[in-house]
Design a protein around this motif. Structure first.
Motif, short mmCIF file in Angstrom:
data_model
loop_
_atom_site.label_atom_id
_atom_site.label_comp_id
_atom_site.label_asym_id
_atom_site.label_seq_id
_atom_site.Cartn_x
_atom_site.Cartn_y
_atom_site.Cartn_z
N ARG A 207 0.87 -1.19 0.00
CA ARG A 207 0.00 0.00 0.00
C ARG A 207 0.90 1.23 0.00
O ARG A 207 1.17 1.83 1.03
CB ARG A 207 -0.87 -0.01 1.26
CG ARG A 207 -1.92 -1.09 1.25
CD ARG A 207 -2.60 -1.15 2.61
NE ARG A 207 -3.84 -1.88 2.55
CZ ARG A 207 -5.04 -1.29 2.43
NH1 ARG A 207 -5.14 0.03 2.42
NH2 ARG A 207 -6.13 -2.02 2.34
N ASP A 208 1.36 1.61 -1.20
CA ASP A 208 2.45 2.59 -1.23
C ASP A 208 1.99 4.03 -1.04
O ASP A 208 2.81 4.94 -1.01
CB ASP A 208 3.33 2.42 -2.48
CG ASP A 208 2.51 2.32 -3.75
OD1 ASP A 208 1.31 2.65 -3.69
OD2 ASP A 208 3.08 1.93 -4.79
N GLN A 209 0.69 4.24 -0.90
CA GLN A 209 0.24 5.60 -0.56
C GLN A 209 0.29 5.84 0.95
O GLN A 209 0.12 6.97 1.41
CB GLN A 209 -1.21 5.83 -1.03
CG GLN A 209 -1.42 5.61 -2.52
CD GLN A 209 -0.49 6.47 -3.36
OE1 GLN A 209 -0.33 7.66 -3.09
NE2 GLN A 209 0.15 5.86 -4.34
N GLU A 210 0.49 4.78 1.72
CA GLU A 210 0.41 4.92 3.18
C GLU A 210 1.80 5.03 3.81
O GLU A 210 2.75 4.42 3.35
CB GLU A 210 -0.34 3.70 3.77
CG GLU A 210 -1.80 3.71 3.43
CD GLU A 210 -2.58 2.61 4.15
OE1 GLU A 210 -2.07 2.04 5.13
OE2 GLU A 210 -3.71 2.33 3.72
N GLU A 211 1.86 5.80 4.86
CA GLU A 211 3.11 5.97 5.61
C GLU A 211 3.46 4.68 6.34
O GLU A 211 2.56 3.90 6.69
CB GLU A 211 2.93 7.08 6.66
CG GLU A 211 2.70 8.47 6.07
CD GLU A 211 3.91 8.95 5.28
OE1 GLU A 211 5.05 8.72 5.74
OE2 GLU A 211 3.71 9.53 4.21
N PRO A 212 4.75 4.46 6.62
CA PRO A 212 5.14 3.27 7.38
C PRO A 212 4.36 3.09 8.68
O PRO A 212 3.99 1.97 9.02
CB PRO A 212 6.63 3.49 7.64
CG PRO A 212 7.09 4.27 6.45
CD PRO A 212 5.94 5.19 6.11
N ALA A 213 4.06 4.18 9.38
CA ALA A 213 3.33 4.05 10.65
C ALA A 213 1.95 3.43 10.44
O ALA A 213 1.48 2.64 11.26
CB ALA A 213 3.21 5.42 11.33
N ILE A 235 8.63 -3.51 12.51
CA ILE A 235 9.25 -2.29 12.02
C ILE A 235 9.13 -2.29 10.49
O ILE A 235 9.45 -3.29 9.85
CB ILE A 235 10.76 -2.21 12.39
CG1 ILE A 235 10.96 -2.16 13.91
CG2 ILE A 235 11.41 -0.99 11.73
CD1 ILE A 235 12.43 -2.22 14.32
N VAL A 236 8.64 -1.19 9.93
CA VAL A 236 8.54 -1.05 8.48
C VAL A 236 9.44 0.11 8.04
O VAL A 236 9.40 1.20 8.62
CB VAL A 236 7.08 -0.77 8.03
CG1 VAL A 236 7.02 -0.43 6.54
CG2 VAL A 236 6.20 -1.99 8.32
N VAL A 237 10.28 -0.16 7.03
CA VAL A 237 11.20 0.86 6.50
C VAL A 237 10.93 0.99 5.01
O VAL A 237 11.05 0.00 4.27
CB VAL A 237 12.68 0.46 6.71
CG1 VAL A 237 13.60 1.61 6.28
CG2 VAL A 237 12.95 0.04 8.14
N ARG A 238 10.54 2.17 4.57
CA ARG A 238 10.34 2.39 3.12
C ARG A 238 11.57 3.10 2.57
O ARG A 238 11.97 4.15 3.07
CB ARG A 238 9.09 3.21 2.87
CG ARG A 238 8.94 3.53 1.37
CD ARG A 238 7.60 4.13 1.02
NE ARG A 238 6.56 3.13 1.08
CZ ARG A 238 5.38 3.33 1.66
NH1 ARG A 238 5.11 4.47 2.24
NH2 ARG A 238 4.49 2.38 1.65
N ILE A 239 12.16 2.51 1.53
CA ILE A 239 13.34 3.08 0.90
C ILE A 239 12.89 4.09 -0.17
O ILE A 239 12.05 3.78 -1.00
CB ILE A 239 14.23 1.99 0.24
CG1 ILE A 239 14.47 0.82 1.21
CG2 ILE A 239 15.53 2.58 -0.26
CD1 ILE A 239 15.20 1.18 2.48
N THR A 240 13.47 5.27 -0.10
CA THR A 240 13.11 6.35 -1.02
C THR A 240 14.35 6.81 -1.80
O THR A 240 15.47 6.41 -1.48
CB THR A 240 12.53 7.55 -0.25
OG1 THR A 240 13.50 7.97 0.72
CG2 THR A 240 11.25 7.17 0.47
N ALA A 241 14.12 7.61 -2.82
CA ALA A 241 15.25 8.09 -3.63
C ALA A 241 15.97 9.21 -2.89
O ALA A 241 15.40 9.84 -2.01
CB ALA A 241 14.74 8.58 -4.97
#
Ligand code: CA
Length: 241
Positions: A207-213, A235-241
Motif C-alpha cells: 500500500r504505497d500511498q500509506e506511511e510506514p506508521a 518495524i517497516v522501513v520504506r526506501i526512497t530516492a
C-alpha cells in the motif's frame, strides 16, 4: 544515494499477559533492531531489552558496520545478558532473538541475526525473506526431512536451534545486500508472521500511498484479528530516492 522513512510498534497480542518483545529504531543512523525474549519470572522482557539496548549502542558507535563489528555488537549484547544472570539469579536461563539491520546512504544493507525473528524485503510485489530462522523445523526442512509446508504447524515449530543466551558465544548470521528506492523492509517477531504471512503480508506492505506508521498499525491489527496468540513487533522501513 537513498533515503528512508521508518516506523515501528510492539503489541502484547490478545493472549499473553506480558510483552517480551523489544525494538529500537534510530532513523538518522539507519539502525533497526527487533528482539524477542524468553525466560521465566519476567526474564524474557529483561533479555530482549538488554540485547536490543546493547546492540543499539554498539551499532551507533560504528563508523562502518563491517561483519566483524556486527559480531562484536552481538558479543556485547551477550555479555550484558551474562552479567545480568550473574547479578540476578532469577533471570538465569533467559534468552532472546536478535535481528539488527544497518542501512547506509549508498544503499547497502547489513543484517546480523540470531533466532527466529525475521527481516523481509518487498520488491515490487515480491516478498523475500532475507533472514533464515534458527529453528529445529528449519534445520529439518534444510536436511530434506520435513516438508516446508508442514513446518509452520509442526508441534516443534517453536523450538529454536540458536538464540542469544548467557552461556553460549553468539553465532549470528551476517547478511550483506543492497536496497533500492521503492523497496520496503519489514523486521518482525514471530508473533506477526505466524499470524500474517505470504500474500496477506504483501497486500499490506504494497500500500504505497500509506506511511510506514499506518502499515505498522495495519500489520499489528491483522495479526490480532487472526488470533494474536503471541507478542507482535513490527518495524517497516520504506526506501526512497
Ligand atoms: Ca515470540
Amino acid at each position: 544515494m537513498i533515503g528512508w522513512s521508518a516506523a515501528g510498534d510492539s503489541h502484547r497480542g490478545r493472549i499473553r499477559e506480558k510483552n517480551e518483545d523489544f525494538f529500537h529504531i534510530d532513523e538518522d543512523r539507519g539502525i533497526f533492531i527487533v528482539a524477542d525474549g524468553m525466560g521465566g519470572h519476567a526474564a524474557g522482557e529483561v533479555a530482549s531489552r538488554l540485547a536490543a539496548d546493547a546492540a543499539l549502542e554498539a551499532l551507533r558507535r560504528l563508523e562502518e558496520p563491517e561483519p566483524e563489528a556486527l559480531r562484536a555488537a552481538f558479543r556485547t549484547a551477550q555479555e550484558q545478558i551474562a552479567a545480568c544472570c550473574d547479578d540476578q539469579p532469577e533471570t538465569q536461563g533467559m534468552g532472546t532473538t536478535l535481528t539488527a539491520a544497518h542501512l547506509s546512504a549508498d544503499g547497502r544493507l547489513r543484517i546480523a541475526h540470531i533466532g527466529d525473528s525475521r527481516l523481509y524485503r518487498v520488491q515490487g510485489a515480491t516478498l523475500h525473506q532475507l533472514t533464515r530462522d534458527h529453528t529445529w523445523v528449519q534445520q529439518e526442512v534444510d536436511a530434506g526431512r520435513l516438508d516446508p509446508g508442514d513446518a509452520p504447524r509442526h508441534p516443534f515449530s517453536h523450538i529454536l536451534s540458536r538464540v542469544l543466551t548467557a552461556t553460549d558465544p553468539p553465532a549470528p548470521d551476517i547478511i550483506s545486500t543492497r536496497v533500492e528506492p521503492g523497496d520496503v523492509l519489514l523486521l518482525c517477531s514471530d508473533g506477526l508472521y505466524n499470524m500474517v504471512d505470504g500474500q496477506p503480508l504483501v497486500d499490506i506492505l504494497t500500500r504505497d500511498q500509506e506511511e510506514p506508521a499506518a502499515l505498522v498499525e495495519r500489520l499489528i491489527a491483522s495479526a490480532n484479528r487472526r488470533g494474536g496468540t503471541d507478542n507482535i513487533t513490527v518495524i517497516v522501513v520504506r526506501i526512497t530516492a
